[in-house]
Design a protein around this motif. Structure first.
Motif, PDB file in Angstrom:
ATOM      1  N   PHE A  33      41.568  48.143  47.349  1.00  0.00           N
ATOM      2  CA  PHE A  33      40.352  48.551  46.884  1.00  0.00           C
ATOM      3  C   PHE A  33      40.108  47.980  45.350  1.00  0.00           C
ATOM      4  O   PHE A  33      39.232  47.733  44.818  1.00  0.00           O
ATOM      5  CB  PHE A  33      40.120  50.105  46.982  1.00  0.00           C
ATOM      6  N   TYR A  34      41.382  48.688  44.592  1.00  0.00           N
ATOM      7  CA  TYR A  34      41.293  48.211  43.226  1.00  0.00           C
ATOM      8  C   TYR A  34      41.224  46.789  42.858  1.00  0.00           C
ATOM      9  O   TYR A  34      40.316  46.411  42.068  1.00  0.00           O
ATOM     10  CB  TYR A  34      42.533  48.880  42.669  1.00  0.00           C
ATOM     11  N   ILE A  35      42.106  45.888  43.563  1.00  0.00           N
ATOM     12  CA  ILE A  35      41.912  44.509  43.295  1.00  0.00           C
ATOM     13  C   ILE A  35      40.695  43.973  43.753  1.00  0.00           C
ATOM     14  O   ILE A  35      40.106  43.088  43.187  1.00  0.00           O
ATOM     15  CB  ILE A  35      43.238  43.686  44.134  1.00  0.00           C
ATOM     16  N   ILE A  36      40.135  44.475  45.006  1.00  0.00           N
ATOM     17  CA  ILE A  36      38.687  43.789  45.227  1.00  0.00           C
ATOM     18  C   ILE A  36      37.727  44.274  44.355  1.00  0.00           C
ATOM     19  O   ILE A  36      36.602  43.444  43.730  1.00  0.00           O
ATOM     20  CB  ILE A  36      38.400  44.395  46.681  1.00  0.00           C
ATOM     21  N   LYS A  37      37.593  45.314  43.678  1.00  0.00           N
ATOM     22  CA  LYS A  37      36.989  45.856  42.514  1.00  0.00           C
ATOM     23  C   LYS A  37      36.963  44.864  41.208  1.00  0.00           C
ATOM     24  O   LYS A  37      36.213  44.642  40.823  1.00  0.00           O
ATOM     25  CB  LYS A  37      36.752  47.381  42.616  1.00  0.00           C
ATOM     26  N   ASN A  38      38.181  45.041  40.954  1.00  0.00           N
ATOM     27  CA  ASN A  38      38.554  44.541  39.544  1.00  0.00           C
ATOM     28  C   ASN A  38      38.999  42.940  39.295  1.00  0.00           C
ATOM     29  O   ASN A  38      39.033  42.530  38.460  1.00  0.00           O
ATOM     30  CB  ASN A  38      39.724  45.553  38.897  1.00  0.00           C
ATOM     31  N   GLY A  39      39.520  42.621  40.540  1.00  0.00           N
ATOM     32  CA  GLY A  39      39.935  41.261  40.443  1.00  0.00           C
ATOM     33  C   GLY A  39      41.386  41.275  40.221  1.00  0.00           C
ATOM     34  O   GLY A  39      42.070  42.322  39.832  1.00  0.00           O
ATOM     35  N   LYS A  40      41.891  39.997  40.423  1.00  0.00           N
ATOM     36  CA  LYS A  40      43.343  39.715  39.898  1.00  0.00           C
ATOM     37  C   LYS A  40      43.721  38.315  39.755  1.00  0.00           C
ATOM     38  O   LYS A  40      43.176  37.370  40.472  1.00  0.00           O
ATOM     39  CB  LYS A  40      44.221  40.205  41.010  1.00  0.00           C
ATOM     40  N   GLY A  41      44.196  37.863  38.790  1.00  0.00           N
ATOM     41  CA  GLY A  41      44.532  36.591  38.520  1.00  0.00           C
ATOM     42  C   GLY A  41      43.320  35.459  38.569  1.00  0.00           C
ATOM     43  O   GLY A  41      42.321  35.621  37.808  1.00  0.00           O
ATOM     44  N   ASP A  42      43.348  34.721  39.550  1.00  0.00           N
ATOM     45  CA  ASP A  42      42.072  33.717  39.670  1.00  0.00           C
ATOM     46  C   ASP A  42      41.061  34.273  40.407  1.00  0.00           C
ATOM     47  O   ASP A  42      40.168  33.748  40.730  1.00  0.00           O
ATOM     48  CB  ASP A  42      42.573  32.526  40.426  1.00  0.00           C
ATOM     49  N   MET A  43      41.252  35.610  40.764  1.00  0.00           N
ATOM     50  CA  MET A  43      40.169  36.135  41.488  1.00  0.00           C
ATOM     51  C   MET A  43      39.438  36.942  40.871  1.00  0.00           C
ATOM     52  O   MET A  43      39.852  37.946  40.094  1.00  0.00           O
ATOM     53  CB  MET A  43      40.502  36.984  42.638  1.00  0.00           C
ATOM     54  N   SER A  44      38.062  36.870  40.701  1.00  0.00           N
ATOM     55  CA  SER A  44      37.266  37.704  40.028  1.00  0.00           C
ATOM     56  C   SER A  44      36.864  38.957  41.002  1.00  0.00           C
ATOM     57  O   SER A  44      36.593  38.671  42.305  1.00  0.00           O
ATOM     58  CB  SER A  44      36.024  37.058  39.434  1.00  0.00           C
ATOM     59  N   GLY A  45      36.809  40.231  40.366  1.00  0.00           N
ATOM     60  CA  GLY A  45      36.340  41.244  41.324  1.00  0.00           C
ATOM     61  C   GLY A  45      34.735  41.296  41.519  1.00  0.00           C
ATOM     62  O   GLY A  45      34.166  40.809  40.876  1.00  0.00           O
ATOM     63  N   GLU A  46      34.701  42.258  42.531  1.00  0.00           N
ATOM     64  CA  GLU A  46      33.235  42.707  43.009  1.00  0.00           C
ATOM     65  C   GLU A  46      32.727  43.379  41.925  1.00  0.00           C
ATOM     66  O   GLU A  46      31.349  43.289  41.818  1.00  0.00           O
ATOM     67  CB  GLU A  46      33.225  43.400  44.132  1.00  0.00           C
TER      68      GLU A  46
END
Ligand code: HEC
Length: 149
Positions: free
Chosen positions: A106-119
């Motif tokens: 949930f945290y990663i999907i919301k906030n993003g990580k590395g090259d991924m921007s979160g929702e």
């Protein structure tokens, strides 16, 4: 005297600006090692049951927002991932997400990580939990990793 104060003020501002810049740069350099999920976020229980309806809703959002990188079936081989030369996990492999809690996802999907921007605030919390439930549903019991090329 007045001028002296101004010069000092200007120098202080300059220093702040420079150090702020360096701080912004630091995480980019060691992003993977620096990434920390707060313990309370990790422990957050998933309030949304993985019902067929939740998984179907998650699948829909995934198709719009995630498949271009994580791949249509979660194999990590979306077109954008290939373009960006990203190496992504294969979510069909149960080992991929087994060490992560639902709260972590949930945290990663919301906030993003590395090259991924979160929702961010684009998705309501329940929609993000639907995504978590969908990702979990991709794991295949008897998955055998494809041979490395
Ligand atoms: C631009 C490509 C891109 C998009 C779009 C994207 N991701 Fe990611 N995602 C990544 C990358 C790259 C990582 C690995 C980040 C890292 O570990 O530095 C990642 C990591 C993750 C992780 C952590 C587990 C793992 O695979 O390392 C989850 C969960 C995840 N993404 C879910 C999603 C979901 C759900 C969406 C859609 C809402 C999405 N991602 C959209 C690129 C993307």
């Amino acid at each position: 005297m007045r001028i002296g104060v101004r010069v000092v003020a200007a120098l202080v501002l300059l220093c702040c600006a420079v150090s702020a810049r360096q701080e912004q740069k630091a995480p980019a350099a060691g992003a993977a090692a620096e990434y920390k999920i707060p313990p309370e976020a990790s422990k957050l229980p998933n309030p949304v049951k993985a019902t067929p309806a939740s998984i179907a809703a998650g699948k829909k959002t995934y198709g719009f927002d995630c498949a271009m990188c994580h791949g249509k079936d979660g194999d990590g081989k979306g077109d954008l991932a290939a373009d960006m030369k990203l190496k992504l996990l294969d979510y069909r492999d149960p080992a991929s997400l087994k060490d992560m809690t639902d709260g972590d996802l949930f945290y990663i999907i919301k906030n993003g990580k590395g090259d991924m921007s979160g929702e961010g605030d684009r998705s309501k919390p329940d929609e993000i939990w639907n995504l978590v439930n969908y990702l979990r549903s991709l794991a295949q019991k008897n998955f055998t990793a494809p041979a490395k090329q």
